[in-house]
Write an enzyme that holds these catalytic residues in place. Structure first.
Site, mmCIF file in Angstrom:
data_model
loop_
_atom_site.group_PDB
_atom_site.id
_atom_site.type_symbol
_atom_site.label_atom_id
_atom_site.label_comp_id
_atom_site.label_asym_id
_atom_site.label_seq_id
_atom_site.Cartn_x
_atom_site.Cartn_y
_atom_site.Cartn_z
ATOM 1 N N HIS A 1 -46.496 -0.007 10.696
ATOM 2 C CA HIS A 1 -46.914 1.389 10.619
ATOM 3 C C HIS A 1 -46.265 2.116 11.800
ATOM 4 O O HIS A 1 -46.200 1.587 12.898
ATOM 5 C CB HIS A 1 -48.442 1.428 10.757
ATOM 6 N N GLY B 1 -5.754 0.628 4.649
ATOM 7 C CA GLY B 1 -7.160 0.298 4.454
ATOM 8 C C GLY B 1 -7.722 0.780 3.139
ATOM 9 O O GLY B 1 -8.886 0.534 2.836
ATOM 10 N N GLY B 2 -6.909 1.503 2.354
ATOM 11 C CA GLY B 2 -7.391 1.997 1.073
ATOM 12 C C GLY B 2 -8.129 3.313 1.204
ATOM 13 O O GLY B 2 -8.205 3.927 2.275
ATOM 14 N N CYS C 1 -11.385 4.071 0.870
ATOM 15 C CA CYS C 1 -12.732 4.148 1.451
ATOM 16 C C CYS C 1 -12.732 4.705 2.876
ATOM 17 O O CYS C 1 -13.451 5.653 3.169
ATOM 18 C CB CYS C 1 -13.421 2.783 1.391
ATOM 19 N N GLU D 1 0.854 -1.194 0.000
ATOM 20 C CA GLU D 1 0.000 0.000 0.000
ATOM 21 C C GLU D 1 0.885 1.237 0.000
ATOM 22 O O GLU D 1 1.731 1.412 0.884
ATOM 23 C CB GLU D 1 -0.920 0.005 1.219
#
Length: 463
Positions: free
Chosen positions: A446, A41-42, A44, A36
């Site tokens: 409802h 974690g990228g 996102c 990475e």
């Protein structure tokens, strides 16, 4: 040249699908390396999904407080502290980073921070962020490098140092006038958020409508909502020149059907699409082919053109949603183990987190027309759903497509309160193959938004 290190699996990129695969394989006893270059974690949890929704929620709170008197709560003057907004977001990101680091530790998968590129088949060289090189070879390799914001070739745009969503989420000041170039999902989310924080906002959309992939009625409804909040929307507005610098003063010149116009603002945000992060990663050395748009070429099993090399997420042309990357992980995980899961049989939903949100699963009405698929259409204004009378959230509508010659649900679109949550029930019914009458006749609690299913499906035209 460093000595080659051998792994069962090397994953290039730590985005959603890749990290889930790494943790799964690591817990299974495999030796796994994840490379990475920047975000644990990228994107996102770091600069995209979670941070944007965090700030959208802050904007919604600001909007509710400004309109609190409508509900009987009297407040004094309201203003937004963008430093606090950013701090709240960063606190969440810090928690996410800690979670991810712990998940790597517990799984046994190794996270390597650095820039990776192929130097041969299934072999990745990593320039480590803290200096030095490592050479990794995998029995199998997964490419999970994601995508980045596209910057169109408009004279002066590069020099203007325009914001993408990444920089916009780092602002610690409130733009006096934010110009948003592009009226897609990201553009309208960010436009509404900054308007609610207190900025003047103008959206410039080159196409004939906002949200070009949606039905015209959905587009017109969100345009009405945004206009009601004071956002200026220019359609068929083709930008041809930019001058100035975003953050100081910036000017965008556009051509419309009527005339040329000059839009002056303080900041410029560009949201016109995505480009795969495949440049510079050595795909030729890996034997991995790209398609005409620069995305990694994969088959329905997410295998690339190179033996033992897979691809996941945005970079291989999967729909650009985190939940799709999660499913890509499941497909690759099972296929690595000898399975035969595919991408061409899945039903993909999505949500645009405006207020009210927009959700869709299955076909749109315009898609059905384009494909020549006969459908029956039923539409229900949200004002006809009793819960919205209690909450004053009457904007929007539900729309369902049912087969003309059978009773299958083929598509569902909604703009309205809790649209994403409501859509899940329709998606489940579609996956189960339920005829629409099952939802029409269901006993639904409802007051809920889903209670609208009764009148919505009850108005499906007969065969």
């Amino acid at each position: 040249m460093p000595q080659t290190e051998h792994f069962d699996c090397v994953i290039l990129g730590s985005g959603q699908g890749g990290k889930l695969l790494a943790w799964h394989l690591g817990r299974s006893g495999k030796r796994v390396a994840v490379v990475e270059r920047r975000w644990v974690g990228g994107s996102c949890p770091a600069v995209a999904c979670l941070p944007s929704k965090n700030e959208l929620w802050s904007a919604r709170v600001a909007h509710l407080v400004r309109h609190a008197a409508k509900y009987g709560t009297i407040t004094d003057a309201v203003k937004t502290d963008m430093r606090k907004v950013r701090s709240r977001k960063q606190d969440m990101i810090d928690r996410e980073v800690a979670f991810h680091l712990n998940a790597y530790k517990e799984s046994g998968a190794e996270l390597i921070m650095g820039g990776g590129r192929f130097v041969g088949p299934k072999t990745v060289q990593v320039a480590l962020n803290d200096g030095g090189l490592r050479l990794l070879a995998g029995k199998e390799v997964v490419i999970n490098v994601g995508s980045h914001a596209a910057i169109p070739s408009i004279p002066g745009l590069e020099e203007a140092r325009a914001l993408t969503h990444i920089e916009a989420l780092e602002l610690d000041y409130l733009p006096s006038h934010l110009i948003v170039l592009g009226g897609g999902y990201v553009g309208i989310e960010m436009a509404q958020a900054f308007r609610r924080f207190g900025s003047r906002v103008t959206i410039l959309e080159p196409g004939r409508q906002l949200l070009g992939r949606e039905d015209h009625d959905i587009s017109e409804e969100i345009r009405r909502v945004l206009g009601g909040e004071g956002i200026d929307v220019l359609l068929n507005a083709l930008p041809y020149a930019v001058s100035g610098v975003s953050g100081d003063a910036v000017t965008v010149k556009v051509r419309t059907a009527e005339a040329e116009r000059t839009i002056e603002g303080s900041d410029l945000l560009v949201t016109v699409g995505r480009v795969a992060n495949t440049s510079g990663i050595g795909v030729d050395e890996a034997g991995v082919q790209l398609d005409a748009r620069g995305f990694i070429q994969v088959d329905e099993r997410l295998q690339t053109t190179a033996s033992g090399v897979w691809a996941i997420g945005d970079c291989c042309g999967s729909p650009e949603f985190t939940h799709v990357s999660v499913d890509d992980f499941r497909i690759v995980r099972d296929n690595m183990a000898g399975g035969n899961r595919r991408t061409d049989d899945r039903l993909i939903p999505y949500v645009v987190f405006t207020d009210p949100p927009i959700a869709r699963v299955g076909m749109s009405e315009e898609e059905a027309k384009r494909l020549g698929i006969p459908v029956r259409v039923s539409k229900l204004p949200m004002s006809h759903v009793l819960r919205t009378e209690a909450t004053d959230e009457t904007d929007g509508f539900m729309k369902v497509l049912v087969g003309a010659n059978d009773d299958r649900i083929l598509g569902f679109s909604m703009i309205g309160s809790e649209a994403g949550e409501v859509m899940v029930a329709i998606q489940a019914a579609m996956i189960a193959g339920l005829p629409f009458q099952k939802l029409r006749d269901a006993v639904i609690a409802h007051l809920t938004i889903a209670e609208g299913f009764g009148p919505l499906f009850g108005s499906v035209p007969p065969r």
